[in-house]
Enzyme design. Structure first.
Site, PDB file in Angstrom:
ATOM      1  N   ASN A  74       8.797  -3.836  -2.469  1.00 24.69           N
ATOM      2  CA  ASN A  74       8.978  -5.168  -2.263  1.00 24.69           C
ATOM      3  C   ASN A  74       9.078  -5.603  -0.767  1.00 24.69           C
ATOM      4  OD1 ASN A  74       9.370  -7.840  -2.451  1.00 24.69           O
ATOM      5  ND2 ASN A  74      11.128  -7.567  -3.679  1.00 24.69           N
ATOM      6  N   TRP A  75       8.262  -5.937  -0.192  1.00 20.47           N
ATOM      7  CA  TRP A  75       8.260  -5.971   1.217  1.00 20.47           C
ATOM      8  C   TRP A  75       9.049  -7.271   1.657  1.00 20.47           C
ATOM      9  CZ3 TRP A  75       2.902  -5.281   3.921  1.00 20.47           C
ATOM     10  CH2 TRP A  75       2.305  -3.851   3.845  1.00 20.47           C
ATOM     11  N   LYS A  76       8.924  -8.239   0.610  1.00 19.09           N
ATOM     12  CA  LYS A  76       9.741  -9.400   0.836  1.00 19.09           C
ATOM     13  C   LYS A  76       9.037 -10.350   1.991  1.00 19.09           C
ATOM     14  CE  LYS A  76      13.871  -7.603  -1.299  1.00 19.09           C
ATOM     15  NZ  LYS A  76      15.445  -7.434  -1.433  1.00 19.09           N
ATOM     16  N   HIS A  96      12.453 -12.031  -9.548  1.00 24.50           N
ATOM     17  CA  HIS A  96      13.482 -11.550  -8.625  1.00 24.50           C
ATOM     18  C   HIS A  96      14.604 -12.220  -8.556  1.00 24.50           C
ATOM     19  CE1 HIS A  96      15.071  -9.536  -5.025  1.00 24.50           C
ATOM     20  NE2 HIS A  96      14.303  -8.570  -5.263  1.00 24.50           N
ATOM     21  N   GLU A 103      16.202 -12.996  -6.039  1.00 27.60           N
ATOM     22  CA  GLU A 103      16.191 -14.022  -4.865  1.00 27.60           C
ATOM     23  C   GLU A 103      15.391 -15.210  -5.057  1.00 27.60           C
ATOM     24  OE1 GLU A 103      14.672 -11.105  -1.934  1.00 27.60           O
ATOM     25  OE2 GLU A 103      16.416  -9.883  -2.337  1.00 27.60           O
ATOM     26  N   GLU A 163      17.600  -4.759 -11.651  1.00 26.86           N
ATOM     27  CA  GLU A 163      18.222  -4.695 -10.259  1.00 26.86           C
ATOM     28  C   GLU A 163      19.538  -5.518 -10.150  1.00 26.86           C
ATOM     29  OE1 GLU A 163      14.895  -4.340  -7.278  1.00 26.86           O
ATOM     30  OE2 GLU A 163      15.038  -6.516  -7.744  1.00 26.86           O
ATOM     31  N   GLY A 172      20.220  -4.852  -1.325  1.00 28.77           N
ATOM     32  CA  GLY A 172      20.047  -4.994   0.239  1.00 28.77           C
ATOM     33  C   GLY A 172      21.643  -4.577   0.645  1.00 28.77           C
ATOM     34  N   SER A 226      19.060  -1.073  -3.243  1.00 25.02           N
ATOM     35  CA  SER A 226      19.737   0.021  -2.337  1.00 25.02           C
ATOM     36  C   SER A 226      19.121   1.565  -2.684  1.00 25.02           C
ATOM     37  CB  SER A 226      21.065  -0.256  -2.004  1.00 25.02           C
ATOM     38  OG  SER A 226      21.202  -1.293  -1.502  1.00 25.02           O
ATOM     39  N   GLY A 282      13.456  -2.315  -1.719  1.00 27.97           N
ATOM     40  CA  GLY A 282      13.185  -3.215  -0.542  1.00 27.97           C
ATOM     41  C   GLY A 282      13.111  -2.848   0.670  1.00 27.97           C
ATOM     42  N   GLY A 283      14.272  -2.728   1.265  1.00 31.10           N
ATOM     43  CA  GLY A 283      14.727  -2.413   2.741  1.00 31.10           C
ATOM     44  C   GLY A 283      13.938  -1.027   2.873  1.00 31.10           C
TER      45      GLY A 283
HETATM   46  P1  PGA Z   1      16.363  -3.244  -1.669  1.00 27.51           P
HETATM   47  O1  PGA Z   1      15.794  -4.381  -2.502  1.00 27.51           O
HETATM   48  O2  PGA Z   1      15.953  -1.877  -2.045  1.00 27.51           O
HETATM   49  O3  PGA Z   1      16.787  -3.852  -0.113  1.00 27.51           O
HETATM   50  O4  PGA Z   1      18.115  -3.321  -2.163  1.00 27.51           O
HETATM   51  C1  PGA Z   1      15.400  -4.293  -3.881  1.00 27.51           C
HETATM   52  C2  PGA Z   1      14.620  -5.617  -4.347  1.00 27.51           C
HETATM   53  O5  PGA Z   1      15.302  -6.412  -4.030  1.00 27.51           O
HETATM   54  O6  PGA Z   1      13.806  -5.437  -4.580  1.00 27.51           O
END
Ligand code: PGA
Length: 255
Positions: free
Chosen positions: A9-11, A97, A99, A169, A175, A215, A236-237
């Protein structure tokens, strides 16, 4: 047998040039992925056609989007429809998600409509759920997540559910560098599978992939993916760095 998936997930990150470079690096894992052990790369909308072209011929590395409109077409300025995503070469869409739920006020009614748009159009859904810290501290995370799943998915038929993957999640782990322990992950993943069994029966529960996100990194991926009810990860990251993402893919392939 249910599939395993590692989904990037590049966001809202990466220029077109940086995205193209990263995808090329990830393609070095292409020979290791299979129908049952897949990779998804969910890019921002403007990357989709570029990434689709790069992924052509790499059948088990799939293109994903991070969102989709709840409406079919028409006067919805700024929205992107499921049909447009199909047209751009997308196979998976991340829906719900935290977010999007949190920053863009996407509630369960809207998410259920997004799920419907995706499934009716032939897209696979990665449906996200997960609790905030105060719910985890109050130890009511199971009921919280069960409600998100019931409201977002339980209107579907068992047949439709075959095109849904769940991503658990915990918001406190996204994050933050703070990952759920393997015990916490296994326990709630098993619980989610039971929730699916209660509504759709044991076969549907055994077949649905449940990913962990929050994470997840090269250090903890192998032990998380070794949990019997953890079928991969939403990353994500660590998906923005080729070496880290490749190492997480390797952990999934070896799990
Ligand atoms: P993260 O994000 O790996 O940076 O914690 C995961 C996500 O939000 O899909």
């Amino acid at each position: 047998m249910r599939k395993k998936i590692v989904a990037a997930n590049w966001k809202m990150n990466l220029t077109l040039a940086d995205g193209a470079f990263l995808v090329n690096e990830i393609l070095t894992a292409a020979t290791a992925v299979t129908t049952l052990k897949q990779v998804v790369i969910a890019t921002p909308f403007v990357h989709l056609t570029q990434t689709a072209a790069q992924l052509e011929g790499f059948g088990n590395i799939h293109l994903g989007a991070q969102n989709c409109s709840s409406e079919k077409s028409g006067a919805y300025t700024g929205e992107v429809s499921a049909a447009m995503l199909i047209d751009a070469g997308v196979q998976y869409v991340i829906v719900g998600h935290s977010e999007r739920r949190g920053y863009f006020n996407e509630d369960s009614a809207m998410l259920a409509k997004k799920v419907n748009q995706c499934l009716e159009t032939g897209l696979q859904v990665i449906f996200c759920c997960g609790e905030p810290l105060e719910i985890r501290d109050a130890e009511t995370q199971n009921a919280f997540v069960a409600k998100q799943i019931a409201e977002g998915l339980f209107h579907l038929t068992a047949e439709q559910l075959q095109n849904v993957t769940i991503a658990y999640e915990p918001i406190w782990a996204i994050g933050t560098g703070r990952t759920a322990t393997t015990e916490q992950a296994q326990s709630i993943h098993a619980y989610i599978r039971n929730v699916i069994a209660g509504q759709y029966g044991n076969d549907a529960a055994a077949n649905i992939a449940i990913l962990y996100g929050g994470s997840c990194n090269p250090t903890n991926a192998a032990e998380l993916f070794a949990c019997p009810d953890v079928d991969g990860g939403l990353i994500g990251g660590a998906s923005l760095k080729a070496d880290q993402f490749l190492s997480i893919i390797a952990a999934m392939i070896n799990s």
